[in-house]
Scaffold this active site. Structure first.
Site, PDB file in Angstrom:
ATOM      1  N   LEU A  78       0.873  -1.176   0.000  1.00  0.00           N
ATOM      2  CA  LEU A  78       0.000   0.000   0.000  1.00  0.00           C
ATOM      3  C   LEU A  78       0.906   1.221   0.000  1.00  0.00           C
ATOM      4  O   LEU A  78       1.877   1.268   0.765  1.00  0.00           O
ATOM      5  CB  LEU A  78      -0.867   0.063   1.258  1.00  0.00           C
ATOM      6  N   CYS A  79       0.596   2.214  -0.814  1.00  0.00           N
ATOM      7  CA  CYS A  79       1.376   3.466  -0.781  1.00  0.00           C
ATOM      8  C   CYS A  79       1.243   4.066   0.618  1.00  0.00           C
ATOM      9  O   CYS A  79       0.129   4.302   1.101  1.00  0.00           O
ATOM     10  CB  CYS A  79       0.857   4.440  -1.825  1.00  0.00           C
ATOM     11  N   ILE A  80       2.370   4.300   1.238  1.00  0.00           N
ATOM     12  CA  ILE A  80       2.339   4.734   2.644  1.00  0.00           C
ATOM     13  C   ILE A  80       1.653   6.089   2.813  1.00  0.00           C
ATOM     14  O   ILE A  80       0.844   6.268   3.734  1.00  0.00           O
ATOM     15  CB  ILE A  80       3.768   4.719   3.257  1.00  0.00           C
TER      16      ILE A  80
END
Lengths: 130, 115
Positions: A78-80
């Site tokens: 997941l894109c942080i």
């Protein structure tokens, strides 16, 4: 041929996460090594919320993704930045933000967009689901 | 290295898509990947110079445009037919393509991402 999947569509406003899952299932059944990684960006990161509880007669999409990732040993990123702004917080991030709770589901991990760039450069094709 | 096109088509004020698309473009450029942008539909409103959104309306993404060249993002394409005649209040750093060139453009990249 190895693919990376980039999923940007919300699990609640679109069928991006559902369609990508069906693609994964079909592709991996035929070629078990054909997916290198899956990167969730924009509202698609909501898939990694361990607290979501869909009605019992509907698909539990988060669990479905966890199961396939476990079965084929595929990393779900997941894109942080996208995740943290939407309340998908890992244990590490909860400490960093001095929170008492964390919400990141197992099998998912928070990574920067640099990980997506690396995936782009190490797989043949990237497919976006939006 | 692959060359990438980021296609922005969403309004900068109705969702985060435009911002997150631009973020991806900036990260790609930071990692020295070749990246170009193209704008269509509601995303064209990012080109207006006379906007000053309040906090609850979202970030002023227009301000990012002037900085793109420092990331070596030099090609920002729009369709000729969508050129705004109000040049006084429109950012002039774009390249206008005719319909054939616009359609051909998408085949020039190994990767196209839409936001």
């Amino acid at each position: 041929m190895q693919y990376t999947l980039l999923i940007t569509g919300s699990p609640y406003q679109s069928k991006a996460c559902h369609t990508a899952l069906r693609f994964m299932q079909a592709a991996l059944k035929r070629y078990p090594d054909c997916i290198k990684g899956v990167f969730f960006y924009e509202d698609a990161v909501l898939i990694g919320n361990k607290l979501n509880q869909p009605p019992r007669d509907e698909i539990h999409l988060t669990k479905a993704w966890q199961n396939i990732a476990k079965k084929y040993d595929i990393s779900l990123y997941l894109c942080i930045a996208a995740a943290v702004r939407r309340g998908i917080i890992s244990e590490d991030e909860s400490r960093r933000y001095e929170l008492n709770q964390h919400s990141l589901a197992e099998q998912f991990q928070l990574e920067g967009l640099g990980t997506l760039v690396e995936l782009m450069n190490t797989t043949n094709k990237i497919i976006q689901f939006r | 290295m692959k060359n990438t096109l980021i296609h922005l088509n969403s309004s900068p004020y109705s969702s985060l898509s435009c911002k997150e698309g631009l973020d991806l473009a900036l990260v790609l450029a930071t990692f020295e990947q070749a990246v170009d942008l193209c704008l269509s539909g509601a995303a064209l409103s990012i080109l207006g110079t006379n906007q000053s959104p309040e906090v609850e309306q979202g970030k002023n993404l227009h301000k990012l445009l002037e900085g793109l060249e420092f990331y070596d993002i030099e090609n920002i394409f729009i369709q000729e037919s969508h050129l705004n005649s109000n040049t006084e209040h429109t950012w002039q750093g774009t390249q206008a393509l005719n319909e054939t060139e616009w359609n051909q453009m998408f085949s020039n990249y190994q990767q196209v991402f839409r936001f």
